[in-house]
Motif scaffolding. Sequence first.
Motif, PDB file in Angstrom:
ATOM      1  N   LEU A 405      11.930   5.385  -1.844  1.00 14.81           N
ATOM      2  CA  LEU A 405      12.159   6.850  -1.061  1.00 14.81           C
ATOM      3  C   LEU A 405      13.808   6.475   0.076  1.00 14.81           C
ATOM      4  N   ARG A 406      13.362   5.308   0.572  1.00 17.21           N
ATOM      5  CA  ARG A 406      14.809   5.398   1.553  1.00 17.21           C
ATOM      6  C   ARG A 406      16.251   4.508   0.643  1.00 17.21           C
ATOM      7  N   CYS A 407      16.220   4.181  -0.293  1.00 20.81           N
ATOM      8  CA  CYS A 407      16.947   3.525  -1.557  1.00 20.81           C
ATOM      9  C   CYS A 407      18.384   4.080  -0.710  1.00 20.81           C
ATOM     10  N   TRP A 408      18.651   5.528  -0.633  1.00 23.92           N
ATOM     11  CA  TRP A 408      19.668   6.119  -0.145  1.00 23.92           C
ATOM     12  C   TRP A 408      20.315   6.415   1.192  1.00 23.92           C
ATOM     13  N   GLY A 409      19.506   6.061   1.632  1.00 23.90           N
ATOM     14  CA  GLY A 409      19.290   6.361   3.290  1.00 23.90           C
ATOM     15  C   GLY A 409      18.956   7.932   4.295  1.00 23.90           C
ATOM     16  N   GLY A 410      17.790   8.048   2.391  1.00 20.29           N
ATOM     17  CA  GLY A 410      17.327   9.189   3.308  1.00 20.29           C
ATOM     18  C   GLY A 410      17.647  10.666   2.392  1.00 20.29           C
ATOM     19  N   GLY A 411      19.240  11.040   3.736  1.00 19.14           N
ATOM     20  CA  GLY A 411      20.168  11.742   3.801  1.00 19.14           C
ATOM     21  C   GLY A 411      18.835  13.358   4.341  1.00 19.14           C
ATOM     22  N   THR A 412      19.529  14.905   3.154  1.00 13.33           N
ATOM     23  CA  THR A 412      18.529  15.766   3.753  1.00 13.33           C
ATOM     24  C   THR A 412      17.010  15.631   2.461  1.00 13.33           C
ATOM     25  N   GLY A 413      17.329  14.734   1.916  1.00 20.20           N
ATOM     26  CA  GLY A 413      15.443  14.370   0.855  1.00 20.20           C
ATOM     27  C   GLY A 413      14.450  14.776   2.324  1.00 20.20           C
ATOM     28  N   TRP A 414      13.472  14.367   1.281  1.00 20.99           N
ATOM     29  CA  TRP A 414      11.522  14.165   2.091  1.00 20.99           C
ATOM     30  C   TRP A 414      10.792  13.046   1.010  1.00 20.99           C
ATOM     31  N   ALA A 415      10.313  12.927   2.460  1.00 20.21           N
ATOM     32  CA  ALA A 415       9.134  11.220   1.992  1.00 20.21           C
ATOM     33  C   ALA A 415       8.006  11.460   1.405  1.00 20.21           C
ATOM     34  N   VAL A 416       8.008  11.531  -0.188  1.00 17.01           N
ATOM     35  CA  VAL A 416       6.854  12.153  -1.155  1.00 17.01           C
ATOM     36  C   VAL A 416       5.497  11.751   0.239  1.00 17.01           C
ATOM     37  N   GLU A 417       5.927  10.411   0.491  1.00 16.52           N
ATOM     38  CA  GLU A 417       4.452   9.504   0.808  1.00 16.52           C
ATOM     39  C   GLU A 417       4.135  10.131   2.652  1.00 16.52           C
TER      40      GLU A 417
END
Length: 546
Positions: A405-417
């Motif tokens: 989930l952090r492989c690309w440094g998070g960015g604008t994404g949301w963490a599913v867990e």
Amino acid sequence: MAMDRHDKEKEMASVLLSALYADVISPSQIRDGFVILLESADDLAVDILDAVDILALFIARAVVDDILPPAFLTRAKKTLPESSKGFQVLQTAEKSYLSAPHHAELVERKWGGSTHITVEEVKKKIADLLREYVESGDAVEACRCIRELGVSFFHHEVVKRALVLAMEIQTAEPLILKLLKEASEEGLISSSQMAKGFARLTESLDDLALDIPSAKSLFQSLIPKAIAEGWLDASFMKSSGEDGQVQAEYEKVKRFKEEVVTIIHEYFLSDDIPELIRSLEDLGMPECNPIFLKKLITLAMDRKNREKEMASVLLSALHIEIFSTDDIVNGFVMLLESAEDTALDILDASNELALFLARAVIDDVLAPLNLEEIGSKLPPNCSGSETVRMARSLIAARHAGERLLRCWGGGTGWAVEDAKDKILKLLEEYESGGVVGEACQCIRDLGMPFFNHEVVKKALVMAMEKKNDRMLDLLRVCFNEGLITINQMTKGFNRIKDGMDDLALDIPNAEEKFSFYVEYAQKKGWLLAPLGSSVADGSSNAGAGT
């Protein structure tokens, strides 16, 4: 630039244009490029004394190399003044080069050849190996000969010539189809080269019909066979006997690819998922969803971590809203089939693709079983198969979920867990006596409407476990307020349905309770009819029980 340099550079420029043709530069762009050169011939002649002769030779070479049609000269003449240097160029190309005896050989050798095998020699070798194959029937030997040519970017010529041979010698058709199928399954001829071979034959069907009167109908009969056997992409066309249908379908897909590149670039700038989904729906080509996925990830791989993260986030949203699991699987298969080509431009392509695959599993876009399905559709020893194995290793590692989930440094994404954890907490609080309005506000605060199916799934599981139907009141309020859409509601119910076997191990009467909830939801109008056929079909997502 080549015109102003030595013969070596002129030869290299011609070889490069052949390699770029259709893969990177479309046939119409090649034509337009030469038209611009012809229109600039008067200016070019000021700086390059023999510009007319050199440009004439470039045009003759393009005709010999099959990247310009012979008719180009006649058409271009009509657009140029007779007094112009451009008109002289076309006359020189026609009279001095293309009308001469053995002109192809003369033009190929004009700049002293190069370390590259010439196009004419490749064509001859392809013709010879295909004839030998039809006589011997030895597909393994024919594949070895194709591999030895070492011109993977020119495999469309193998496809085109093989199909023509199947039309000329109709008894050879089963053998030709067998060879193309094996070459595709081995990863020897890529899906893009296969489609290009068919497309090139489409363009020359009128000429071919002069020698083979039934060429069009024979060609129309070959396409469904190739699609049915899985070595020609179904997006090439939907089988039709109408003249021009194949070309129309090819052009339609080509336009789709051009449109989605713009849509994806705009998304990378705006980070607006709803707008992208609207744009994609406006194109009205859901059958091309796998092509969109391939373009999205290919473009993201060539950019920074922010765009890679955005691509993964977008995949999650698309899977929930408009993409089926089959779309996702087929898109990854297309990506992995062309992994060798991608690696030429993106050095770390194999690792990046493995990360995208693994991340899709962590994000519930793919189930672990889907990786096996993807692997089974690829040749056993190709680099794509290795990428799938790498993705499996990434998922199997300790703390894989958090790391991926952090492989690309998070960015604008949301963490599913994180999201799952928050949903569980808000439902537990509501179940232990919380206020429905407060629970709704917590769902709203999550700011992830495309993940509300998880709220539905967890609420139903909790209702079964606690034998408390209070959760249905929460779902009713969420639906009535428009907080949870009918798509999300159906998706949540579908995910319970798909994970029922696992659920029944912990809750013996799970199936009976679920039937009651489905009946209640249908009466209230929460569900799209019938379960299992929802938008963005989640039915094959075996990760429902996770």
